[in-house]
Design a protein around this motif. Structure first.
Motif, PDB file in Angstrom:
ATOM      1  N   GLU A 185      13.903  -4.666 -18.977  1.00 14.29           N
ATOM      2  CA  GLU A 185      13.184  -5.298 -20.094  1.00 14.29           C
ATOM      3  C   GLU A 185      11.698  -5.338 -19.768  1.00 14.29           C
ATOM      4  N   THR A 186      10.886  -5.691 -20.779  1.00 13.22           N
ATOM      5  CA  THR A 186       9.456  -5.844 -20.527  1.00 13.22           C
ATOM      6  C   THR A 186       9.219  -7.239 -19.960  1.00 13.22           C
ATOM      7  N   PRO A 187       8.676  -7.338 -18.745  1.00  8.62           N
ATOM      8  CA  PRO A 187       8.451  -8.661 -18.157  1.00  8.62           C
ATOM      9  C   PRO A 187       7.280  -9.377 -18.833  1.00  8.62           C
ATOM     10  N   PRO A 188       7.187 -10.703 -18.689  1.00  5.59           N
ATOM     11  CA  PRO A 188       6.104 -11.431 -19.353  1.00  5.59           C
ATOM     12  C   PRO A 188       4.703 -10.944 -18.960  1.00  5.59           C
ATOM     13  N   HIS A 189       4.485 -10.545 -17.710  1.00  5.67           N
ATOM     14  CA  HIS A 189       3.114 -10.221 -17.291  1.00  5.67           C
ATOM     15  C   HIS A 189       3.022  -8.940 -16.453  1.00  5.67           C
ATOM     16  N   PRO A 190       3.184  -7.805 -17.112  1.00  8.75           N
ATOM     17  CA  PRO A 190       2.997  -6.546 -16.368  1.00  8.75           C
ATOM     18  C   PRO A 190       1.506  -6.291 -16.139  1.00  8.75           C
ATOM     19  N   VAL A 191       1.159  -5.810 -14.963  1.00 14.09           N
ATOM     20  CA  VAL A 191      -0.235  -5.463 -14.638  1.00 14.09           C
ATOM     21  C   VAL A 191      -0.497  -3.999 -14.991  1.00 14.09           C
ATOM     22  N   ASN A 192       0.528  -3.156 -14.828  1.00 14.67           N
ATOM     23  CA  ASN A 192       0.389  -1.718 -15.131  1.00 14.67           C
ATOM     24  C   ASN A 192       1.443  -1.313 -16.164  1.00 14.67           C
ATOM     25  N   PRO A 193       1.292  -1.798 -17.414  1.00 13.59           N
ATOM     26  CA  PRO A 193       2.319  -1.543 -18.443  1.00 13.59           C
ATOM     27  C   PRO A 193       2.516  -0.056 -18.738  1.00 13.59           C
ATOM     28  N   ASP A 219       0.838  -1.201   0.000  1.00 16.71           N
ATOM     29  CA  ASP A 219       0.000   0.000   0.000  1.00 16.71           C
ATOM     30  C   ASP A 219       0.879   1.260   0.000  1.00 16.71           C
ATOM     31  N   GLU A 220       0.217   2.405   0.106  1.00 12.48           N
ATOM     32  CA  GLU A 220       0.933   3.692   0.074  1.00 12.48           C
ATOM     33  C   GLU A 220       2.050   3.735   1.116  1.00 12.48           C
ATOM     34  N   GLU A 221       1.706   3.258   2.333  1.00 12.21           N
ATOM     35  CA  GLU A 221       2.679   3.319   3.428  1.00 12.21           C
ATOM     36  C   GLU A 221       3.955   2.562   3.048  1.00 12.21           C
ATOM     37  N   LEU A 222       3.778   1.348   2.515  1.00 12.07           N
ATOM     38  CA  LEU A 222       4.947   0.545   2.153  1.00 12.07           C
ATOM     39  C   LEU A 222       5.704   1.196   0.992  1.00 12.07           C
ATOM     40  N   LEU A 223       4.960   1.639  -0.003  1.00 12.59           N
ATOM     41  CA  LEU A 223       5.624   2.226  -1.178  1.00 12.59           C
ATOM     42  C   LEU A 223       6.407   3.484  -0.790  1.00 12.59           C
ATOM     43  N   ASP A 224       5.876   4.259   0.162  1.00  7.09           N
ATOM     44  CA  ASP A 224       6.582   5.458   0.613  1.00  7.09           C
ATOM     45  C   ASP A 224       7.897   5.115   1.311  1.00  7.09           C
ATOM     46  N   ARG A 225       7.918   3.929   1.899  1.00  3.04           N
ATOM     47  CA  ARG A 225       9.164   3.546   2.601  1.00  3.04           C
ATOM     48  C   ARG A 225      10.173   2.880   1.667  1.00  3.04           C
ATOM     49  N   ALA A 226       9.814   2.736   0.399  1.00  2.00           N
ATOM     50  CA  ALA A 226      10.681   2.010  -0.543  1.00  2.00           C
ATOM     51  C   ALA A 226      11.002   2.898  -1.738  1.00  2.00           C
ATOM     52  N   PRO A 227      11.795   3.950  -1.546  1.00  2.00           N
ATOM     53  CA  PRO A 227      11.998   4.940  -2.624  1.00  2.00           C
ATOM     54  C   PRO A 227      12.734   4.381  -3.839  1.00  2.00           C
ATOM     55  N   ARG A 244       3.846   6.059  -8.570  1.00  2.00           N
ATOM     56  CA  ARG A 244       5.263   6.160  -8.182  1.00  2.00           C
ATOM     57  C   ARG A 244       6.195   5.545  -9.222  1.00  2.00           C
ATOM     58  N   GLY A 245       5.642   5.090 -10.339  1.00  2.00           N
ATOM     59  CA  GLY A 245       6.478   4.483 -11.386  1.00  2.00           C
ATOM     60  C   GLY A 245       6.943   3.085 -11.021  1.00  2.00           C
ATOM     61  N   VAL A 246       6.220   2.415 -10.125  1.00  2.00           N
ATOM     62  CA  VAL A 246       6.601   1.052  -9.728  1.00  2.00           C
ATOM     63  C   VAL A 246       5.788   0.062 -10.562  1.00  2.00           C
ATOM     64  N   LEU A 247       6.495  -0.819 -11.248  1.00  2.00           N
ATOM     65  CA  LEU A 247       5.825  -1.813 -12.077  1.00  2.00           C
ATOM     66  C   LEU A 247       5.261  -2.927 -11.184  1.00  2.00           C
ATOM     67  N   VAL A 248       4.073  -3.406 -11.523  1.00  2.00           N
ATOM     68  CA  VAL A 248       3.474  -4.547 -10.811  1.00  2.00           C
ATOM     69  C   VAL A 248       3.324  -5.675 -11.818  1.00  2.00           C
ATOM     70  N   ILE A 303      -2.396  -5.486  -3.719  1.00  2.00           N
ATOM     71  CA  ILE A 303      -1.499  -4.385  -4.112  1.00  2.00           C
ATOM     72  C   ILE A 303      -2.326  -3.171  -4.526  1.00  2.00           C
ATOM     73  N   ASP A 304      -1.955  -2.011  -4.040  1.00  2.00           N
ATOM     74  CA  ASP A 304      -2.584  -0.778  -4.499  1.00  2.00           C
ATOM     75  C   ASP A 304      -1.885  -0.404  -5.817  1.00  2.00           C
ATOM     76  N   VAL A 305      -2.442  -0.917  -6.907  1.00  2.00           N
ATOM     77  CA  VAL A 305      -1.781  -0.759  -8.215  1.00  2.00           C
ATOM     78  C   VAL A 305      -1.741   0.718  -8.623  1.00  2.00           C
ATOM     79  N   ALA A 306      -2.806   1.457  -8.322  1.00  2.00           N
ATOM     80  CA  ALA A 306      -2.832   2.877  -8.699  1.00  2.00           C
ATOM     81  C   ALA A 306      -1.701   3.630  -7.985  1.00  2.00           C
ATOM     82  N   ALA A 307      -1.507   3.306  -6.702  1.00  2.00           N
ATOM     83  CA  ALA A 307      -0.437   3.972  -5.942  1.00  2.00           C
ATOM     84  C   ALA A 307       0.931   3.590  -6.501  1.00  2.00           C
TER      85      ALA A 307
END
Ligand code: GLV
Length: 333
Positions: free
Chosen positions: A315-323, A61-69, A92-96, A84-88
């Motif tokens: 690289e582009t991974p086989p299964h991105p959720v938020n390409p 979530d947001e809290e975890l993502l904020d702690r992982a710059p 932040r530019g984090v691929l899921v 996973i909060d995919v929108a969050a």
């Protein structure tokens, strides 16, 4: 100064060969246990990681993502990613990434196992025999519900829903399905499945099997009103996500004979059960093991590692959720 190596955190147990693959390309911290990593421990370990190979028991979530710059990728070892909060992450530019495909057959097998077990009272019968209560064969002993030739309603006709339809064809079942988008005619014919509005499906099916992802649209899709539409002889099977069903309403429906029975692999507030659920005889309960075969879990671990390593290499991974994250990154180059 030498470039900093990539750091990866793995929050669950993985096959040794998969860990070795990760260790060839990154410095790996992992949690070699079959219990979830505690929240505080998880938050304490994400400060300098580039990649996270997560289990569905981790809340990203947001809290975890904020702690992982430095985090660039969260690779979920599951097809579902409602943990996973995919929108969050996207903000932040984090691929899921996730692991679809490799668990389809195992999960469809388990849905059918629950359907058969609930209809034919397999677990109740096992309890009776073990307790020494099986004294003689009798014409009306332990009567269940016929499966062959009955009507199956599949809610969610994605990969797993379709794999369930294939199995149902072997039982000469009539197959109805409900899906957000109707399938094309050729696909419907291939699976011998007829599209049906959800209300009609619920009213006509002898077995309703749920195969939708959890989202705001599907939360409590099966509530008291939906259960009331089902036949009193019908069974509900859930191998998707617990919150798709209003579990309290289900307990009440099972208790009052609104429906005949249920087979559940997932729960609304996992691993807790709604009060009264475990006391009911007409429900078969499993501990979220839809994809839990040695073969499938190995494939999921491999795919999760492939997703993670590809993302770390840029690289582009086989299964991105938020390409869209990838598109943005390449746009910046
Ligand atoms: C398991 O529940 C999964 O989503 O893969």
């Amino acid at each position: 100064m030498a470039p900093r190596g990539k750091k990866v955190l793995v929050t669950g147990n993985l096959p040794k060969a998969v860990l070795a693959d990760l260790e060839r390309e990154a410095e790996v911290t992992f949690h070699p246990e079959d219990r979830p990593m505690g929240r505080d421990e998880l938050l304490g370990l994400v400060g300098d990681i580039d990649g996270l190979l997560a289990m569905i028991t981790d809340h990203i979530d947001e809290e975890l993502l904020d702690r992982a710059p430095l985090l660039r990728v969260v690779s979920n070892m599951a097809v579902g990613y409602n943990n996973i909060d995919v929108a969050a992450a996207t903000r932040r530019g984090v691929l899921v990434t996730n692991t679809p495909g490799v668990l389809t057959e195992a999960t469809a097998d388990l849905a059918f196992a629950l359907l058969l077990a609930a209809a034919r009272r397999v677990v109740e019968g096992d309890r009776m025999v073990r307790q020494g209560r099986f004294r003689f064969w009798a014409p009306f002993l332990f009567l269940g519900t016929e499966v062959s030739g009955r009507t199956l309603g599949i809610v969610g006709m994605g990969r797993i829903g379709r794999a369930v339809a294939k199995r149902a064809a072997g039982f000469a079942m009539e197959i109805l399905y409900y899906n957000r988008h109707r399938l094309d005619r050729e696909t419907e014919e291939h699976y011998g499945a007829r599209f049906c509005p959800l209300e009609d499906l619920l009213a006509r099916a002898d077995f309703v099997s749920l195969h939708v992802p959890l989202s705001d649209e599907t939360r409590h899709l099966i509530d008291a009103k939906a259960l009331a539409l089902m036949k009193p002889t019908a069974f509900l099977i859930n191998t998707s996500r617990g919150p798709v069903v209003d579990e309290k309403a289900l307990v009440s429906a099972l208790r009052r004979g609104v429906i005949a029975g249920a087979g559940l692999d997932v729960y609304e507030d996992e691993p807790r059960l709604a009060p009264g659920l475990a006391e009911l005889e007409n429900v078969v309960l499993l501990p979220h093991v839809g994809s839990a075969t040695t073969e499938t879990r190995t494939k999921m671990a491999r795919l999760a590692a492939r997703n993670l390593l590809a993302a770390l290499r840029g690289e582009t991974p086989p299964h991105p959720v938020n390409p869209e994250v990838l598109a943005k990154r390449s746009g910046k180059l």
